[in-house]
Design a protein around this motif. Structure first.
Motif, PDB file in Angstrom:
ATOM      1  N   UNK A 180       0.850  -1.195   0.000  1.00  0.00           N
ATOM      2  CA  UNK A 180       0.000   0.000   0.000  1.00  0.00           C
ATOM      3  C   UNK A 180       0.876   1.232   0.000  1.00  0.00           C
ATOM      4  N   UNK A 181       0.357   2.342  -0.519  1.00  0.00           N
ATOM      5  CA  UNK A 181       1.053   3.631  -0.477  1.00  0.00           C
ATOM      6  C   UNK A 181       0.028   4.728  -0.229  1.00  0.00           C
ATOM      7  N   UNK A 182       0.515   5.889   0.175  1.00  0.00           N
ATOM      8  CA  UNK A 182      -0.336   7.065   0.336  1.00  0.00           C
ATOM      9  C   UNK A 182       0.468   8.312   0.004  1.00  0.00           C
ATOM     10  N   UNK A 183      -0.220   9.319  -0.496  1.00  0.00           N
ATOM     11  CA  UNK A 183       0.421  10.577  -0.864  1.00  0.00           C
ATOM     12  C   UNK A 183      -0.667  11.637  -0.923  1.00  0.00           C
ATOM     13  N   UNK A 184      -0.265  12.867  -1.145  1.00  0.00           N
ATOM     14  CA  UNK A 184      -1.245  13.954  -1.258  1.00  0.00           C
ATOM     15  C   UNK A 184      -0.844  14.920  -2.345  1.00  0.00           C
ATOM     16  N   UNK A 185      -1.849  15.462  -3.049  1.00  0.00           N
ATOM     17  CA  UNK A 185      -1.645  16.523  -4.024  1.00  0.00           C
ATOM     18  C   UNK A 185      -2.835  17.459  -3.977  1.00  0.00           C
ATOM     19  N   UNK A 186      -2.618  18.728  -3.597  1.00  0.00           N
ATOM     20  CA  UNK A 186      -3.721  19.672  -3.501  1.00  0.00           C
ATOM     21  C   UNK A 186      -4.783  19.154  -2.544  1.00  0.00           C
ATOM     22  N   UNK A 187      -6.070  19.218  -2.929  1.00  0.00           N
ATOM     23  CA  UNK A 187      -7.151  18.766  -2.045  1.00  0.00           C
ATOM     24  C   UNK A 187      -7.446  17.276  -2.187  1.00  0.00           C
TER      25      UNK A 187
END
Length: 243
Positions: A180-187
């Protein structure tokens, strides 16, 4: 006061009212026709990005092919196997993640499944949409960092796998989640879950596989969120914007 004096007073008041109305009309016209301020353009750009998950076609959010880099900077392409119907923020992820997403105002989770070029590894990519980047960042920082030790139901807590009959993902169920992975971009908070196309359960993997075959999952998430979260400067001369 005589009648003539009252008439003079009425004329003066009328002129005053006319001047006030003219000034108000001029101010309103100036407001309606002026160029937007920098702050207004910023707000408009942020609002447009936050609505893309609703207004962009599913095929634009999840392209049919996504590039990823393997050893020696060789580029390969993952193929999209299917796009799931829009899901809510509770039934598309494990409960530990659902509570975090809901607490920070998650609106929906969009998911699509891809296969690597050899169709040996499949990846479900999820886009969790939030009202703004601040709330998305708070949710991302609070996501569980350590997977549950019991791998009998696949690596968790994680995004739930999406399989599509007749494709390489047909056997890819939650029990087959290996990574599994997680990340964020903007909203947007990006989540991925990956496993083998033969559906082998996570419990069957007793040794770490060489070369980390799931590493490209994060690259797919980045390829999806980059255009989705990149702000466009409002152009008042374009038909796409109304200033």
């Amino acid at each position: 006061m005589r009648a003539r004096q009252w008439m003079v007073v009425a004329i003066v008041l009328g002129c005053c009212y006319a001047m006030v109305c003219a000034a108000a009309g001029a101010a309103a016209w100036t407001t309606l026709t002026r160029e937007p301020t920098t702050a207004e353009l910023e707000r408009a750009a942020n609002a447009e990005v936050a609505r893309r998950w609703q207004v962009w076609p599913a095929g634009r959010i999840f392209p049919a092919r996504l590039p990823y880099t393997v050893r020696r900077d060789k580029t390969e392409y993952a193929s999209r196997l299917g796009i799931a119907a829009e899901g809510n923020c509770q039934n598309t992820v494990d409960p530990e993640i659902a509570s975090v997403l809901s607490r920070h105002g998650c609106r929906a989770v969009l998911r699509a499944t891809y296969a690597d070029q050899l169709q040996g590894i499949v990846v479900t990519v999820g886009v969790a949409a939030f009202p703004d980047a601040w709330r998305a960042d708070r949710a991302y920082r609070e996501l569980p960092k350590t997977p549950v030790a019991d791998r009998s139901s696949g690596v968790r807590p994680a995004l739930r796998a999406v399989s599509f009959p007749g494709t390489a993902s047909a056997r890819f169920l939650d029990a087959a989640r290996q990574d599994r992975t997680s990340d964020r971009g903007g909203p947007y908070v990006m989540l991925t879950t990956a496993g083998h196309s033969d559906g082998r359960p996570a419990a069957a993997i007793t040794k770490r596989l060489p070369g980390n075959p799931y590493a490209f999952a994060a690259q797919l998430a980045d390829a999806v969120v980059r255009p989705l979260s990149t702000r466009a400067v409002p152009d008042c001369s374009s038909r796409e914007w109304r200033c």
